[in-house]
Design a protein around this motif. Structure first.
Motif, short mmCIF file in Angstrom:
data_model
loop_
_atom_site.label_atom_id
_atom_site.label_comp_id
_atom_site.label_asym_id
_atom_site.label_seq_id
_atom_site.Cartn_x
_atom_site.Cartn_y
_atom_site.Cartn_z
N ASN A 188 0.82 -1.69 -0.39
CA ASN A 188 -0.34 0.24 0.02
C ASN A 188 0.51 1.22 0.17
OD1 ASN A 188 -2.37 2.05 0.31
ND2 ASN A 188 -2.90 1.43 2.21
N GLY A 189 0.41 2.79 -1.08
CA GLY A 189 1.73 3.29 -1.34
C GLY A 189 2.57 3.60 -1.96
N GLN A 190 2.96 1.75 -2.25
CA GLN A 190 4.15 1.78 -2.61
C GLN A 190 4.23 2.73 -4.65
OE1 GLN A 190 7.53 1.62 -1.53
NE2 GLN A 190 6.07 1.02 -0.06
N PRO A 191 4.93 3.45 -5.53
CA PRO A 191 4.63 3.06 -6.44
C PRO A 191 4.41 2.04 -7.48
CG PRO A 191 7.03 3.71 -5.92
CD PRO A 191 6.15 3.15 -4.79
N ASP A 192 4.87 0.64 -6.90
CA ASP A 192 4.37 -0.27 -7.92
C ASP A 192 3.44 -0.76 -7.20
OD1 ASP A 192 6.73 -1.43 -6.11
OD2 ASP A 192 7.86 -2.39 -7.30
N ALA A 193 3.28 -0.36 -6.28
CA ALA A 193 2.34 -1.39 -5.65
C ALA A 193 1.09 -2.16 -6.07
CB ALA A 193 0.46 -0.50 -4.83
N ASP A 194 0.32 -2.43 -7.24
CA ASP A 194 -0.31 -3.39 -8.21
C ASP A 194 1.07 -4.35 -8.81
OD1 ASP A 194 -2.17 -1.53 -8.53
OD2 ASP A 194 -1.84 -1.11 -10.14
N GLN A 195 1.98 -4.58 -9.71
CA GLN A 195 3.02 -5.36 -9.03
C GLN A 195 2.69 -6.04 -8.37
OE1 GLN A 195 3.41 -2.30 -10.34
NE2 GLN A 195 3.32 -2.27 -12.66
N ARG A 196 4.02 -5.28 -7.28
CA ARG A 196 3.57 -6.62 -5.64
C ARG A 196 2.77 -7.46 -5.00
NH1 ARG A 196 7.56 -3.88 -1.36
NH2 ARG A 196 8.65 -2.54 -2.69
N ARG A 197 1.58 -7.03 -5.11
CA ARG A 197 -0.02 -7.29 -4.81
C ARG A 197 -0.17 -8.51 -6.10
NH1 ARG A 197 -2.90 -1.56 -5.04
NH2 ARG A 197 -2.74 -1.15 -2.54
N GLY A 198 0.43 -8.32 -7.20
CA GLY A 198 -0.26 -9.06 -8.37
C GLY A 198 1.08 -10.44 -7.60
N ARG A 199 2.26 -10.55 -7.59
CA ARG A 199 3.48 -10.98 -7.26
C ARG A 199 3.07 -11.65 -5.68
NH1 ARG A 199 6.78 -7.56 -8.52
NH2 ARG A 199 7.13 -6.51 -6.84
N ALA A 200 2.65 -11.37 -5.14
CA ALA A 200 1.29 -11.85 -2.89
C ALA A 200 0.25 -13.12 -4.55
CB ALA A 200 1.18 -10.67 -2.57
N GLY B 6 -15.85 -9.01 -7.63
CA GLY B 6 -15.35 -8.03 -9.00
C GLY B 6 -15.87 -6.75 -8.58
N ARG B 7 -16.08 -6.04 -8.23
CA ARG B 7 -16.27 -5.01 -7.80
C ARG B 7 -14.31 -3.93 -7.64
NH1 ARG B 7 -20.30 -3.56 -2.92
NH2 ARG B 7 -21.47 -5.04 -4.37
N SER B 8 -13.52 -4.98 -7.49
CA SER B 8 -12.79 -4.33 -6.78
C SER B 8 -11.54 -4.80 -7.69
CB SER B 8 -12.00 -4.86 -5.48
OG SER B 8 -11.27 -4.52 -4.98
N VAL B 9 -10.30 -3.61 -7.91
CA VAL B 9 -9.42 -3.71 -8.49
C VAL B 9 -8.07 -4.30 -8.02
CG1 VAL B 9 -10.20 -1.84 -10.46
CG2 VAL B 9 -8.33 -1.39 -7.86
N ASN B 10 -8.17 -4.32 -6.54
CA ASN B 10 -7.07 -4.86 -5.50
C ASN B 10 -6.88 -6.47 -5.76
OD1 ASN B 10 -5.47 -6.32 -3.62
ND2 ASN B 10 -5.51 -3.56 -2.49
N CYS B 11 -5.90 -7.09 -6.74
CA CYS B 11 -6.25 -8.63 -6.74
C CYS B 11 -6.08 -9.30 -5.38
CB CYS B 11 -4.74 -9.36 -7.19
SG CYS B 11 -3.07 -8.63 -7.25
N LEU B 12 -5.63 -9.01 -4.31
CA LEU B 12 -5.73 -9.19 -2.69
C LEU B 12 -7.16 -9.71 -2.31
CD1 LEU B 12 -1.69 -7.96 -1.60
CD2 LEU B 12 -2.55 -10.84 -2.61
#
Length: 232
Positions: free
Chosen positions: A77-89, A147-153
């Motif tokens: 959360n708050g990181q510039p590459d947050a989506d990539q981090r969440r995707g890997r996790a 599906g209403r959330s864009v956060n994969c986690l």
């Protein structure tokens, strides 16, 4: 801002922010999972029960999985590459979830053989059925709404909750049969084996779908670039 104002603001955010609600609810689910693990661990040791010991291990691994996902969100959360981090996790967690559900073959086998000790009477079993119905209903509703959330986690946590609810159905089925059946559930063995197999298959299917979706999200679909030839 006083405590009442903070609590009111927290409730308003919880009610309005779907992602925030998911993470808060998952924190509560962690405490419930920890209680289930401790309870089954105690019964496994006290009664030398293979089923309670195996399901205790499952709940401990589930607790660790939820904790890993929540920690990944906090670090991302708050990181510039947050989506990539969440995707890997989410991808790593999906692999863990599939292995976790594969390990359920032991507890499922023991339940099918009616080797799960049941000490409940009819009234607590009915209360358990009411709670399980509520749990499954809410998990199904949130699975449909994920599906209403864009956060994969967030989507991953909703899938975990639904899989956990499916396990509750099998446990409830075994409990009600042992409480009401006079022959120890032997006459219900074909039905129990069929329903348990179908539910376990559904849990594996959800795990595989989650793994495939997170794999595609993490790596992306590489499409060959098409270059148009210019006419001389």
């Amino acid at each position: 801002m006083g405590r009442k104002e903070k609590a009111r603001a927290l409730f308003v955010r919880w009610n309005a922010d779907y992602d925030f609600k998911t993470f808060i609810n998952s924190s509560g689910s962690m405490m419930v999972t920890a209680a289930f693990a401790a309870y089954n661990g105690f019964l496994g040791i006290a009664h030398a029960s293979s089923w309670h010991g195996s399901i205790c291990v499952y709940y401990l691994l589930l607790l660790l999985l939820r904790l890993t996902v929540l920690r990944a969100e906090r670090l991302s959360n708050g990181q510039p590459d947050a989506d990539q981090r969440r995707g890997r996790a989410a991808l790593i967690a999906s692999m863990q979830l599939l292995l976790l559900n594969l390990c359920l073959i032991g507890p499922f086998f023991l339940m099918v053989r009616q080797e799960k000790p049941v000490t409940l009477t009819l009234i607590p079993a009915i209360a358990m059925a009411v709670y399980t119905t509520y749990k499954v209903t809410m998990a199904a509703v949130n699975l449909k709404r994920k599906g209403r959330s864009v956060n994969c986690l967030v989507r991953f946590l909703r899938t975990i909750n639904f899989i956990d609810a499916l396990l509750s159905i099998v446990t409830l089925q075994n409990t009600l049969i042992m409480v009401n059946d006079v022959d120890g559930g032997k006459s219900m063995l074909p039905l129990v084996a069929t329903t348990s197999g179908l539910i376990w298959g559904a849990m594996l299917a959800l795990s595989i779908c989650e793994l495939v979706n997170n794999w595609k999200s993490a790596h992306g679909r590489r499409r060959p670039s098409r270059t148009r030839r210019r006419m001389p």
